[in-house]
Design an enzyme around this catalytic site. Sequence first.
Site, mmCIF file in Angstrom:
data_model
loop_
_atom_site.group_PDB
_atom_site.id
_atom_site.type_symbol
_atom_site.label_atom_id
_atom_site.label_comp_id
_atom_site.label_asym_id
_atom_site.label_seq_id
_atom_site.Cartn_x
_atom_site.Cartn_y
_atom_site.Cartn_z
ATOM 1 N N ARG A 1 -10.618 6.496 20.148
ATOM 2 C CA ARG A 1 -10.266 6.162 21.546
ATOM 3 C C ARG A 1 -10.225 7.405 22.419
ATOM 4 N NH1 ARG A 1 -5.459 2.398 19.828
ATOM 5 N NH2 ARG A 1 -5.653 3.971 18.230
ATOM 6 N N ARG B 1 -13.627 13.422 8.616
ATOM 7 C CA ARG B 1 -14.482 13.732 7.466
ATOM 8 C C ARG B 1 -15.938 13.881 7.896
ATOM 9 N NH1 ARG B 1 -12.427 8.858 3.839
ATOM 10 N NH2 ARG B 1 -10.565 8.751 5.120
ATOM 11 N N ASN C 1 0.864 -1.176 0.000
ATOM 12 C CA ASN C 1 0.000 0.000 0.000
ATOM 13 C C ASN C 1 0.905 1.232 0.000
ATOM 14 O OD1 ASN C 1 -1.840 2.009 0.362
ATOM 15 N ND2 ASN C 1 -2.789 1.144 2.199
ATOM 16 N N ASN D 1 -12.876 -3.163 17.688
ATOM 17 C CA ASN D 1 -12.374 -2.985 19.054
ATOM 18 C C ASN D 1 -13.295 -2.312 20.048
ATOM 19 O OD1 ASN D 1 -9.585 -4.019 18.744
ATOM 20 N ND2 ASN D 1 -9.493 -2.412 17.190
ATOM 21 N N HIS E 1 -17.541 -1.063 7.899
ATOM 22 C CA HIS E 1 -16.098 -0.807 8.051
ATOM 23 C C HIS E 1 -15.992 0.524 8.786
ATOM 24 C CE1 HIS E 1 -11.798 -0.732 6.578
ATOM 25 N NE2 HIS E 1 -11.994 0.514 7.002
ATOM 26 N N ILE E 2 -15.731 0.434 10.089
ATOM 27 C CA ILE E 2 -15.730 1.645 10.915
ATOM 28 C C ILE E 2 -14.357 1.825 11.523
ATOM 29 C CG2 ILE E 2 -16.934 2.871 12.742
ATOM 30 C CD1 ILE E 2 -19.192 0.938 12.434
ATOM 31 N N GLY E 3 -13.568 2.631 10.861
ATOM 32 C CA GLY E 3 -12.236 2.949 11.367
ATOM 33 C C GLY E 3 -12.081 4.453 11.358
ATOM 34 N N ASN E 4 -10.877 4.909 11.054
ATOM 35 C CA ASN E 4 -10.694 6.340 10.931
ATOM 36 C C ASN E 4 -11.545 6.853 9.765
ATOM 37 O OD1 ASN E 4 -9.633 8.738 11.717
ATOM 38 N ND2 ASN E 4 -7.883 8.554 10.339
ATOM 39 N N GLY E 5 -11.486 6.130 8.647
ATOM 40 C CA GLY E 5 -12.469 6.318 7.587
ATOM 41 C C GLY E 5 -13.575 5.302 7.849
ATOM 42 N N HIS F 1 -13.173 1.461 0.149
ATOM 43 C CA HIS F 1 -13.002 0.351 1.114
ATOM 44 C C HIS F 1 -13.487 -0.970 0.508
ATOM 45 C CE1 HIS F 1 -13.453 3.291 4.765
ATOM 46 N NE2 HIS F 1 -12.173 3.119 4.484
ATOM 47 N N GLY G 1 -14.855 -0.717 14.706
ATOM 48 C CA GLY G 1 -15.783 -1.847 14.594
ATOM 49 C C GLY G 1 -15.268 -3.110 15.258
ATOM 50 N N GLU H 1 -7.290 -6.542 4.425
ATOM 51 C CA GLU H 1 -7.179 -6.168 3.009
ATOM 52 C C GLU H 1 -5.875 -6.673 2.410
ATOM 53 O OE1 GLU H 1 -8.841 -1.781 2.942
ATOM 54 O OE2 GLU H 1 -8.356 -2.487 4.943
ATOM 55 N N ARG I 1 -2.441 -2.164 -3.558
ATOM 56 C CA ARG I 1 -3.716 -1.490 -3.327
ATOM 57 C C ARG I 1 -3.736 -0.245 -4.217
ATOM 58 N NH1 ARG I 1 -5.193 3.363 0.456
ATOM 59 N NH2 ARG I 1 -7.391 3.390 -0.058
#
Length: 396
Positions: free
Chosen positions: A280, A236, A7, A330, A203-207, A177, A328, A379, A88
């Site tokens: 967090r 965002r 990536n 954690n 898909h729930i992360g920073n994005g 994603h 998602g 991924e 990627r």
Amino acid sequence: MKILSINAGSSSLKFTLFELPKTDAIASGVFEKIGLKDSFYTIKYDGEKTRKEVYLKDHSVAVECLMKDLVDMHIVSSLAEIEGVGHRILHGGAEFTKPVVLSEDVIERISKYNELGPLHNPANLLGVKAFMKALPGVINVGVFDTGFHQTMDEEHFLYPVPYEWYTNYGVRKYGFHGTSHRFVYGEICKKLENEELKVITCHIGNGASLCAIDEGKVIDTSMGFTPLAGVMMGTRCGDIDPSILEYVCNKTGKTISEVTNDLNKKSGFLGISEISSDARDVENAAMEGNKMAILAENMYAQKIANYIAVYNNMLNGADAIVFTAGVGENSARMRKMVIDRVKSLGVKLDDNLNNVRGEYQKISSEDSTIAVYVLPTNEELLIAQDTLQLKREMGD
Ligand code: AMP
């Protein structure tokens, strides 16, 4: 068979080395601040993390360092062991619906979409070129973030704007994603031994993005023409009234680019909490009673829940809801906040089962109308597996 999964960003390059069909990575690492004086890289191998401070002039130099260290650290006995490199790539437009073998010609075709992903695509392609130079004769495969979503129907990917914006300029929903949604969907189908599932992947992360998938076909996804759309994210804004753009430009004297930058980098969790973009940090502040952190969390959970309700409707009843990515996988707290907001659908969590981090688990209660799961995304692994599959198909 050893396959690298890459990536490449504008100033970074992440790698993961797999020995397929094993799914655990042999080694991984990241080259950071490429092009800057204080560039460095880290490599994780055999339970140890090595950090080196080296001037990495460009991506080619980073790849040369990687090739040298893979041999010097005895991660591979020779570079000939590396039989494929998967990359990627953010944007393949509507043209690249599946992973593709990369050649000079294909790179040229992908470059047409650079203007749709200006921050990522040119950097992704720099990585490809560096590996073509470093490992001549080895297959390079491009796996697109947008690829999986290209099965969407017109009524779902079009915006209700002048149709010629689509035909002349390609204005439509592309979705992102895709590799993560495809991986998670494939895994849940394997686990439940059913290829025909109707699933809402979160898909729930920073994005963050959600996807409604029916028998492997994407019905709809929350990101759009760019990754700015959909649910609120770390920095965002997600979906907002587009008129805000002109209004804020007029009020502040900022240009459209500057306000768009604010929507990308200063909004979401960061914009509302004014504490951090990191879930967090916001969670910790919320638990200490910080009102703006609580507000940010409530807004976030509600927006995700709204998409789940809409996608459940589009799927005419989902079989499963799957949580993945940083938050998602954690945050039991955020999963609970989201599912509490879709009570009208009869979805219920089992609090004990929900108390899980970073591993596959069913977290819904026995009487939940829709089964809910945590399933870690990977991924990098899917990119490596796609590379191997194309290598085999090519008889390489
Ligand atoms: P990703 O973009 O998938 O790497 O996810 C990054 C996000 O996941 C960040 O906002 C992190 O704060 C969040 N995250 C990671 N671990 C946890 C955790 N234990 N609880 C809440 N959020 C977490």
